[in-house]
Write an enzyme that holds these catalytic residues in place. Structure first.
Site, short mmCIF file in Angstrom:
data_model
loop_
_atom_site.label_atom_id
_atom_site.label_comp_id
_atom_site.label_asym_id
_atom_site.label_seq_id
_atom_site.Cartn_x
_atom_site.Cartn_y
_atom_site.Cartn_z
N ASP A 1 -13.47 55.20 64.55
CA ASP A 1 -13.52 56.39 65.42
C ASP A 1 -13.07 57.64 64.68
O ASP A 1 -12.34 57.58 63.68
CB ASP A 1 -12.61 56.19 66.63
N HIS B 1 -9.89 53.65 62.37
CA HIS B 1 -10.13 55.09 62.22
C HIS B 1 -10.34 55.42 60.74
O HIS B 1 -9.43 55.22 59.92
CB HIS B 1 -8.95 55.89 62.77
#
Length: 471
Positions: A273, A431
């Protein structure tokens, strides 16, 4: 005539003897009484020169006179020093010398602390502290010598002057503990098929023999040309025959073999993300090395890495939609506000990849509760809305921990690998904007491939992974 000659000789001899007697006892000269030409003094003691009596005159009539002293004695340094006494008076001159030797006769102090329960055959001991100090040489612990004889260990130390201190102890001589082998890097190594195995190295240390690394024998082989699990055995013995063995496992795995529609029961979906960012390019290099495909849920607020959107798509990854702004206050203010943000990031992805992506992930996930701060029941409405208009949202089943306080790549690896389960859709939340996350990815991939897992990207056909909607 003969008598006269004899008398003459006798007279001459008497005159000569008388002159000698007169010179020595009645003629004026310089005399020194009770002079000692050699002394010894202990180092660091204070040296005080003994006054001598110097006089001028005769043996029977001698006048005390002054003298000069040349030379010094440094009692802080061992050695022999010369003192010279000089006297001048009228027509007489006197020079006399004395040697003063500074010596060290004090034995060193030898302190041995600890237990002699067990002593190695070569004299090495555990938990024994040995120190030696000398009044002149200082710390001479490194000069302590020892020998073992008749179940006794004898320590001896000598200072620079030859003063010696000796101590001995009764001991139990034995060595029943094997060396310790420490493998460099991990005990389990993952390699892809076709790569080259390079021995990371090892160190072996024995309590009695010290470093015995050069005696380590390595048996076993690694064939990186084909998939398999290989074992290397490292063994070493000390001089007393105690042996130690440790092993290293090398798992050789094939590169990722993802093929859409042909996934088995062992699948891992890595998802990233909030990118692309400063570490995304490095992540893409790692993924390319193993031919691993993943899913990027991207944002749109950072235009510095727009080129990476195309690279992600070109290299076979799914470019999913996360949020253009990632601003909770804006996107969760209402359905229209969310859809405006979603379509904006969709258009940006299409602009750079020519792909109209419909795979999405809500900021905070569908189960987030922060959205209540802006509108109640917004997630309930949004999850229905996006599916009605053709989008598919994905949450996750495994948290890497990098969204919280976990910044240790080792911990991230542990969080992920310990949670992977066969027969379930292992969707991992990560991430790519975090360096420590990217640092962990290669080991996660190696673990998965070595254990028979396939890495796949999320698509519209992937198993649905939804969490419970809480708002």
């Amino acid at each position: 005539m003969k008598n006269k000659g004899f008398l003459l000789i006798l007279l001459i001899s008497f005159s000569f003897l008388f002159s000698l007697f007169y010179v020595n006892y009645y003629a004026s000269n310089i005399y020194v009484n009770d002079f000692n030409d050699y002394e010894k003094i202990e180092v660091f003691n204070k040296y005080k020169d003994k006054k001598i009596n110097v006089c001028y005159g005769t043996k029977f009539n001698c006048k005390k006179i002054n003298y000069k002293l040349k030379g010094t004695v440094n009692t802080k340094r061992l050695g022999t020093y010369t003192l010279t006494y000089i006297a001048d008076y009228k027509d007489a001159h006197l020079t006399k010398s004395k040697k003063v030797t500074v010596v060290d006769t004090k034995k060193p102090e030898l302190v041995i602390e600890g237990s002699f329960a067990n002593v190695c055959p070569n004299g090495k001991t555990e938990n024994v502290k040995i120190t030696a100090t000398d009044n002149y040489d200082g710390d001479i612990s490194d000069k302590v010598k020892y020998k073992i004889k008749d179940n006794k260990i004898i320590y001896k130390v000598s200072d620079s002057s030859g003063n010696t201190t000796r101590k001995e102890f009764d001991v139990n001589i034995m060595d029943n503990k094997g060396p310790t082998i420490i493998l460099n890097e991990e005990n389990i190594i993952y390699l892809s098929v076709g790569s080259k195995y390079k021995e990371p190295g090892y160190v072996a240390v024995d309590d009695c023999d010290g470093n015995v690394t050069e005696n380590v024998k390595v048996t076993g082989n690694v064939d990186t040309s084909k998939k398999g699990t290989y074992e290397l055995i490292y063994s070493v013995s000390d001089e007393y025959g105690n042996e130690t063995r440790v092993n290293r496992i090398v798992k050789v795995f094939p590169k990722n073999k993802y093929k859409a529609g042909e996934l088995g029961s062992k699948v891992i979906y890595l998802t990233f993300d909030d990118g692309p960012g400063a570490h995304t390019a490095r992540l893409l290099d790692i993924l390319k090395k193993y031919d691993v495909k993943v899913t990027f849920f991207v944002t749109g607020y950072n235009n510095n890495y727009n080129d990476l959107l195309k690279r992600e798509a070109d290299e076979g990854h799914t470019v999913g939609l996360h949020s253009y702004t990632h601003n909770y206050g804006l996107i969760y203010a209402g359905i229209d506000a969310y859809m405006e943000d979603l379509l904006k990031i969709q258009n940006k992805v299409k602009e750079h990849t020519e792909i109209e992506s419909t795979v999405i992930r809500f900021p905070g996930g569908s189960s987030n509760t922060i959205s209540r701060k802006y509108r109640t029941m917004i997630m309930t409405d949004l999850t229905k809305k996006v599916e009605e208009i053709g989008f598919r949202y994905f949450d996750w089943t495994i948290m890497s921990g990098d969204a919280g306080n976990t910044k240790d790549p080792n911990k991230i690896v542990e969080n992920v690998t310990s949670s992977i389960k066969e027969g379930e859709p292992n969707v991992v939340l990560m991430h790519d904007i975090k360096s420590y996350t990217v640092d962990s990815v290669e080991r996660i991939i190696e673990f998965g491939l070595a254990n028979g897992y396939t890495f796949a990207p999320l698509t519209m056909d992937s198993p649905v992974v939804h969490q419970h909607v809480n708002n």
